[in-house]
Design an enzyme around this catalytic site. Sequence first.
Site, mmCIF file in Angstrom:
data_model
loop_
_atom_site.group_PDB
_atom_site.id
_atom_site.type_symbol
_atom_site.label_atom_id
_atom_site.label_comp_id
_atom_site.label_asym_id
_atom_site.label_seq_id
_atom_site.Cartn_x
_atom_site.Cartn_y
_atom_site.Cartn_z
ATOM 1 N N ARG A 86 -10.259 -11.489 2.397
ATOM 2 C CA ARG A 86 -11.106 -12.554 1.847
ATOM 3 C C ARG A 86 -10.389 -13.909 1.859
ATOM 4 O O ARG A 86 -11.036 -14.943 1.911
ATOM 5 C CB ARG A 86 -11.594 -12.167 0.447
ATOM 6 C CG ARG A 86 -10.526 -11.999 -0.582
ATOM 7 C CD ARG A 86 -11.003 -11.233 -1.813
ATOM 8 N NE ARG A 86 -11.006 -9.785 -1.584
ATOM 9 C CZ ARG A 86 -11.401 -8.892 -2.485
ATOM 10 N NH1 ARG A 86 -11.861 -9.280 -3.667
ATOM 11 N NH2 ARG A 86 -11.372 -7.604 -2.208
ATOM 12 N N LYS B 82 0.841 -1.200 0.000
ATOM 13 C CA LYS B 82 0.000 0.000 0.000
ATOM 14 C C LYS B 82 0.877 1.251 0.000
ATOM 15 O O LYS B 82 2.009 1.209 0.478
ATOM 16 C CB LYS B 82 -0.835 0.042 1.294
ATOM 17 C CG LYS B 82 -1.988 -0.933 1.352
ATOM 18 C CD LYS B 82 -2.781 -0.735 2.637
ATOM 19 C CE LYS B 82 -3.913 -1.734 2.758
ATOM 20 N NZ LYS B 82 -4.940 -1.591 1.719
HETATM 21 N N1 BES Z 1 -8.125 -3.606 4.609
HETATM 22 C C1 BES Z 1 -8.318 -3.244 3.257
HETATM 23 C C2 BES Z 1 -9.631 -2.513 3.019
HETATM 24 C C3 BES Z 1 -9.727 -1.104 3.538
HETATM 25 C C4 BES Z 1 -9.365 -0.041 2.734
HETATM 26 C C5 BES Z 1 -10.263 -0.857 4.767
HETATM 27 C C6 BES Z 1 -9.501 1.246 3.201
HETATM 28 C C7 BES Z 1 -10.399 0.434 5.228
HETATM 29 C C8 BES Z 1 -10.012 1.494 4.456
HETATM 30 C C9 BES Z 1 -8.319 -4.487 2.369
HETATM 31 O O1 BES Z 1 -7.527 -5.540 2.791
HETATM 32 C C10 BES Z 1 -7.814 -4.076 1.036
HETATM 33 O O2 BES Z 1 -6.674 -3.695 0.957
HETATM 34 N N2 BES Z 1 -8.653 -4.161 0.019
HETATM 35 C C11 BES Z 1 -8.293 -3.781 -1.299
HETATM 36 C C12 BES Z 1 -8.812 -4.827 -2.246
HETATM 37 C C13 BES Z 1 -8.307 -4.702 -3.649
HETATM 38 C C14 BES Z 1 -6.812 -4.971 -3.707
HETATM 39 C C15 BES Z 1 -9.042 -5.676 -4.520
HETATM 40 C C16 BES Z 1 -8.913 -2.424 -1.581
HETATM 41 O O3 BES Z 1 -10.022 -2.166 -1.134
HETATM 42 O O4 BES Z 1 -8.267 -1.612 -2.228
HETATM 43 MN MN MN Z 2 -5.532 -5.336 2.104
#
Ligand code: BES
Ligand code: MN
Length: 510
Positions: A364, A290
Site C-alpha cells: 500500500r 515474516k
Molecule cells: N504480500 C503480502 C500479502 C500476502 C500475504 C500475499 C500472503 C499473499 C499471501 C503483504 O505485503 C503483506 O505482508 N500484508 C500483511 C499486511 C499486514 C502487516 C497489515 C498481511 O497480510 O499480513
Molecule cells: Mn508485506
Amino acid sequence: MKISISKAATETLSLDAAAFFVVGTDREKAVSNIASLIGVTATSIGSDFKAKEADLHLLYPQNGKFEPKRAVLLGLGEKPTLDSVRKAASAFAAKAREMKFGKIGVDLTAVETLAKHISESVDYVAQAVVEGVWYGAYDYDQLKTNRIEALKNSNGKKADEKKVELKELVLTTDADAASDVAEGAKVGDIIGSAQSMTRDLINSPSNYMTATDLANAAKASGKKYGYKVTVFGKKQLEELGMGGLLGVNAGSANPPTFSILEYKPTGKVKAKIAIVGKGVTFDTGGISLKPSENMGDMKADMSGAADVIGAVEAAARLKLPMHVIGIMPATDNKPSGTAQNPGDVLTTYSGITIEVDNTDAEGRLILADALTYAKEKFEPDAIIDLATLTGACVIALGNPTAGLFSNDDKLAELLFAAGLRSGEKVWRMPLWDDYDKQIKSDVADVKNTGGRGAGAITAAKFLEKFIGDHKSWAHLDIAGPAFPSMGGAQGKGSSGFGVRLLVEAMRRWN
Ligand code: BES
Ligand code: MN
Ligand code: ZN
C-alpha cells in the site's frame, strides 16, 4: 505454438492426440459416437468417464481409418460455462505436456451446438479453447539445465536433453464456423501467450527479477509490440517525492524503478484507463520480518505489476480501441541497517503523511505514490489497481477469487462480469467509511495497518485516500488467486491471474 484451423475431418489428421468435448448431460450418446468413430466398444468407457468438468479419458483407436494416435474425451460437466471449456482444454494440454505430445487437435465440428448450449458465441468458445491450451501447456522450466543427468552419463560431455514442447494445435471445424473459430483462436493466442509471459515473470525467483529486471521486461515488451515505456530511477523518484516507494526501498541493495507503459490506439478511443500493479519483487516483510515458512512464495509479490505488462501487451497486440496506461512501482522489501523502522513517518507523492506501523504492509505504501501519480498525471477515465495486498483477503475468499473494491458501481459490474467470462473471478467487498477509524494515526495523516478485523478492507480504505476525488477506481486484491504453491487446477507456480480478466474488461468497455 503454431495454431491452425482445419476443415478436414479430425480422423484424417496425423496427431498425437485428438480431443472431443463431452457435455455431462449428453454423455452416453457422445461416448458411443466417439467409440464407434475410433472402433472401440463403449460399454465400459461410460462407467469410467463421468464427463465432469475437466475430466479426461484417454482412448486408443482400433480403427485404421482414425489417424490420430489417441482420442481424448474431455468432460465439460452438467452445466458447462465458457470457463468449463477453458478448464477442459487446459487439462488436455497439461496431459499433452506430461506425455510429451508435439501436435494435438481439438475437435470443434460441433462448436455451434456447444456455443448455443452455453449461450456464447463461436469465436469466444474457440478463444477459450486456445487460452486453456496455453494455460495447461505452461511450464516454468527456464532454470532447469539437466546438468545432473548429463554429468552422470558421460563425464559431462553429453549434450543436454532436448526440451520437448507442444508445437502445434489444430482446431477442426466445419466450413460455416471456420472464420469465427479462426478469429477467436487468434484472440485466444494473444491473450494466452501474454498470460504465459506474465507467468514467467512471476515465477522468476527474486535473484532473476529485481525492480530493474521488471522495468526491462516492460521495455522489451514495449519494443516488441510497439508501445511506449518510460522508466524512472531512484533519482527521479527522489525529485518527484515518492516517499512511499522510497521508504520501502530504503533497506534494499537494489534500486527501485517506476515504469510507465502507454499504449495509444491509432483510431477512435473509447476510454483512457490506468492500470496500476504492485511490483514488490520480494517481500521479506522488512524489519517486521515474516516467518521463514513459505517465504519463498513472496517472489510472486510482483504479480500485479506483471499483470500490467501482460494486459498492456495484449491490448496493443489486439489493437483495442482503448488508451491504456500501465504503472508499475517496483522494489523489494528487505531489512537492513538502512531499512525503515516501524513507527517511521513517510511523506508520499500526494503530500499525505503515513505512519509505517508495520513494514510488512509495504504494498500500500508503493501503491499510494503510483495511484496519485496515475490520477494527477493522466486524468484517466478509470483507474484499476491489482495487488497481492493482504493475507486477510486470502482468508476471506481463498484462492479461487480476488477481492474487488470500487467507488463506481458500473466499473464494479463490468469487472464482475468480465471475471465470470474470463474465469478469473472477483467478488465485491465494502468500502464503507465505518472502517476509516481503524487506520487513523496519532502522529501522521494515516497509518498503514488497521488491526485484526477486516484487513483486506482497511488496506483498500488506505489506498482510497490516494485517489483523491477520482470517481471511477477499482482495487483488486489478488493475493489469493495469484499466489503459487496452492496446487489444484492451476498446477505449480503462478496462475498469472488478472491478464484474462483485464483484457476481457477492456474488450467489453462501454
Ligand atoms: N504480500 C503480502 C500479502 C500476502 C500475504 C500475499 C500472503 C499473499 C499471501 C503483504 O505485503 C503483506 O505482508 N500484508 C500483511 C499486511 C499486514 C502487516 C497489515 C498481511 O497480510 O499480513
Ligand atoms: Mn508485506
Ligand atoms: Zn507484500
